[in-house]
Design a protein around this motif. Sequence first.
Motif, mmCIF file in Angstrom:
data_model
loop_
_atom_site.group_PDB
_atom_site.id
_atom_site.type_symbol
_atom_site.label_atom_id
_atom_site.label_comp_id
_atom_site.label_asym_id
_atom_site.label_seq_id
_atom_site.Cartn_x
_atom_site.Cartn_y
_atom_site.Cartn_z
ATOM 1 N N TRP A 94 7.247 4.862 -7.383
ATOM 2 C CA TRP A 94 5.800 4.729 -7.200
ATOM 3 C C TRP A 94 5.072 5.911 -7.833
ATOM 4 O O TRP A 94 4.074 5.743 -8.539
ATOM 5 N N ALA A 137 2.500 5.709 -10.919
ATOM 6 C CA ALA A 137 1.099 6.081 -10.702
ATOM 7 C C ALA A 137 0.661 7.272 -11.557
ATOM 8 O O ALA A 137 -0.508 7.344 -11.947
ATOM 9 N N GLY A 158 9.731 5.661 -3.444
ATOM 10 C CA GLY A 158 8.622 6.609 -3.546
ATOM 11 C C GLY A 158 8.578 7.306 -4.896
ATOM 12 O O GLY A 158 7.504 7.519 -5.465
ATOM 13 N N HIS A 197 0.828 -1.193 0.000
ATOM 14 C CA HIS A 197 0.000 0.000 0.000
ATOM 15 C C HIS A 197 0.869 1.252 0.000
ATOM 16 O O HIS A 197 1.894 1.309 0.678
ATOM 17 N N SER A 198 0.444 2.252 -0.731
ATOM 18 C CA SER A 198 1.233 3.489 -0.842
ATOM 19 C C SER A 198 1.344 4.219 0.495
ATOM 20 O O SER A 198 2.380 4.811 0.801
#
Length: 127
Positions: free
Chosen positions: A81, A85, A78, A34-35
Amino acid sequence: MSLEKVVFSFFILLALTLNFGFVLGEFDNPDHHHSFELLAVIVVNLIATVLKFGDRTQTGALLLASSLVAVLQLLAAGVVWAYAAHVSATGMDSVMMASIVSLAAGALLANVVSVVLIIIDTVNLRR
């Protein structure tokens, strides 16, 4: 028992356990990671790093170095990610997730080194 040492140890152990919780699961399955958990890992590692400043011993230098490695790898995770995204045409796929988890696993190893160093330092204080 020093409150400062308790807080210091708490954040280092919390960084390790949160990082382990994020890495746990199938590496390439985005549903297992999960982010917000990655965000919590980054924040707690940053706090642990700040708490390591000021210690001028050799052990303190090793603790700071291991913490900086963990923060660097987590920030890279991060960034990957965010790229997956918001920028990537394929979105969050298994390749991107595997890269993110691999970077977080490297940070996990750095956090394990920090905890081992604290244990060694604590054992040496007893003598």
